[in-house]
Design a protein around this motif. Structure first.
Motif, PDB file in Angstrom:
ATOM      1  N   ARG A   1       0.843  -1.200   0.000  1.00  0.00           N
ATOM      2  CA  ARG A   1       0.000   0.000   0.000  1.00  0.00           C
ATOM      3  C   ARG A   1       0.880   1.253   0.000  1.00  0.00           C
ATOM      4  O   ARG A   1       0.604   2.215  -0.711  1.00  0.00           O
ATOM      5  N   THR A   2       1.954   1.217   0.752  1.00  0.00           N
ATOM      6  CA  THR A   2       2.889   2.343   0.745  1.00  0.00           C
ATOM      7  C   THR A   2       3.477   2.548  -0.645  1.00  0.00           C
ATOM      8  O   THR A   2       3.576   3.671  -1.124  1.00  0.00           O
ATOM      9  N   CYS A   3       3.836   1.466  -1.311  1.00  0.00           N
ATOM     10  CA  CYS A   3       4.378   1.565  -2.674  1.00  0.00           C
ATOM     11  C   CYS A   3       3.341   2.130  -3.638  1.00  0.00           C
ATOM     12  O   CYS A   3       3.670   2.932  -4.504  1.00  0.00           O
ATOM     13  N   HIS A   4       2.110   1.720  -3.482  1.00  0.00           N
ATOM     14  CA  HIS A   4       1.052   2.078  -4.429  1.00  0.00           C
ATOM     15  C   HIS A   4       0.392   3.419  -4.133  1.00  0.00           C
ATOM     16  O   HIS A   4      -0.358   3.930  -4.961  1.00  0.00           O
ATOM     17  N   ASP A   5       0.669   3.998  -2.962  1.00  0.00           N
ATOM     18  CA  ASP A   5       0.008   5.236  -2.552  1.00  0.00           C
ATOM     19  C   ASP A   5       0.771   6.514  -2.882  1.00  0.00           C
ATOM     20  O   ASP A   5       0.574   7.531  -2.222  1.00  0.00           O
ATOM     21  N   LYS A   6       1.631   6.474  -3.874  1.00  0.00           N
ATOM     22  CA  LYS A   6       2.359   7.671  -4.316  1.00  0.00           C
ATOM     23  C   LYS A   6       3.144   8.325  -3.180  1.00  0.00           C
ATOM     24  O   LYS A   6       3.026   9.510  -2.937  1.00  0.00           O
ATOM     25  N   HIS A   7       3.941   7.537  -2.483  1.00  0.00           N
ATOM     26  CA  HIS A   7       4.732   8.064  -1.367  1.00  0.00           C
ATOM     27  C   HIS A   7       6.104   8.592  -1.781  1.00  0.00           C
ATOM     28  O   HIS A   7       6.912   8.929  -0.951  1.00  0.00           O
ATOM     29  N   THR A   8       6.385   8.643  -3.057  1.00  0.00           N
ATOM     30  CA  THR A   8       7.670   9.166  -3.493  1.00  0.00           C
ATOM     31  C   THR A   8       7.591  10.676  -3.602  1.00  0.00           C
ATOM     32  O   THR A   8       6.510  11.257  -3.672  1.00  0.00           O
ATOM     33  N   LYS A   9       8.737  11.325  -3.639  1.00  0.00           N
ATOM     34  CA  LYS A   9       8.785  12.789  -3.766  1.00  0.00           C
ATOM     35  C   LYS A   9       8.089  13.262  -5.039  1.00  0.00           C
ATOM     36  O   LYS A   9       7.450  14.287  -5.064  1.00  0.00           O
ATOM     37  N   GLY A  10       8.225  12.491  -6.096  1.00  0.00           N
ATOM     38  CA  GLY A  10       7.605  12.860  -7.363  1.00  0.00           C
ATOM     39  C   GLY A  10       6.151  12.414  -7.470  1.00  0.00           C
ATOM     40  O   GLY A  10       5.516  12.615  -8.489  1.00  0.00           O
ATOM     41  N   GLY A  11       5.618  11.800  -6.409  1.00  0.00           N
ATOM     42  CA  GLY A  11       4.239  11.354  -6.421  1.00  0.00           C
ATOM     43  C   GLY A  11       4.006  10.160  -7.322  1.00  0.00           C
ATOM     44  O   GLY A  11       2.908   9.953  -7.829  1.00  0.00           O
ATOM     45  N   GLU A  12       5.028   9.340  -7.523  1.00  0.00           N
ATOM     46  CA  GLU A  12       4.906   8.190  -8.413  1.00  0.00           C
ATOM     47  C   GLU A  12       4.437   6.955  -7.652  1.00  0.00           C
ATOM     48  O   GLU A  12       4.695   6.808  -6.458  1.00  0.00           O
TER      49      GLU A  12
END
Length: 191
Positions: free
Chosen positions: A125-136
């Protein structure tokens, strides 16, 4: 400045693959036990090298209790080697636990299985929830027992983001099939 090889003492070799080795190491400054994944990138093709860059970038972005923690990387350009420093998971991986159960004709406890499922889902869920700086969005693309590790307290840590892919928006799709075939979901083809 990131970590250097001289900052660590090699304790043992944990595993070997086609392009590299995983070693258990001790950080000299504080005695913390980590692993380093050493990858010989000089022998890789362009897409494999791009995968390495993506893996480092993905690991750098993800911070969750159920994802293997990234501590940095070091590039030895002269030797053509990349070293990725990560959290050590002394509980091993789920694949080895399953193999041990098969050998001893025993079973995993139901509570353990539910905990594994819950914690893997939380990591994804963390991977899929756009948790990167670029919102990816990050797709792991190789979830299997050998890539699910256990820390000293038996908590799950999803690792090995070598086949991961980032998606820029919720509407974009991954159109390639990668991963370990035995663990891939069935493919639906709309005719």
């Amino acid at each position: 400045m990131g970590p250097k090889l001289d900052d660590f003492e090699i304790i043992s070799t944990i595993g070997k693959g086609s392009h590299g080795t995983v070693r258990k190491v001790k950080r000299n400054c504080d005695g913390k036990i980590l692993v380093w994944k050493e990858l010989h990138y000089a022998s890789m093709n362009i897409s494999e090298k791009q995968g390495l860059v993506l893996e480092v970038n993905v690991l750098r972005e993800l911070n969750h209790p159920n994802i293997v923690r990234f501590y940095g990387h070091y590039v030895d350009r002269q030797a053509g080697m990349l070293y990725i420093f990560m959290e050590y998971c002394p509980g091993g991986d789920l694949h080895k636990i399953i193999q041990k159960c098969k050998k001893t004709d025993s079973y995993l406890e139901e509570g353990f299985i539910w905990r594994v499922l819950k914690q893997v889902c939380e990591a994804l869920r963390t991977c899929h929830d756009k948790h990167t700086k670029g919102g990816e969005i990050i797709l792991h693309r190789d979830i299997k027992p050998a890539n699910i590790f256990l820390d000293k307290d038996g908590n799950i840590k999803v690792g090995d983001f070598g086949l991961a892919r980032t998606l820029n928006s919720g509407g974009s799709l991954a159109r390639t099939f990668v991963g370990t075939p035995y663990y891939m979901s069935p493919i639906y083809i709309d005719e």
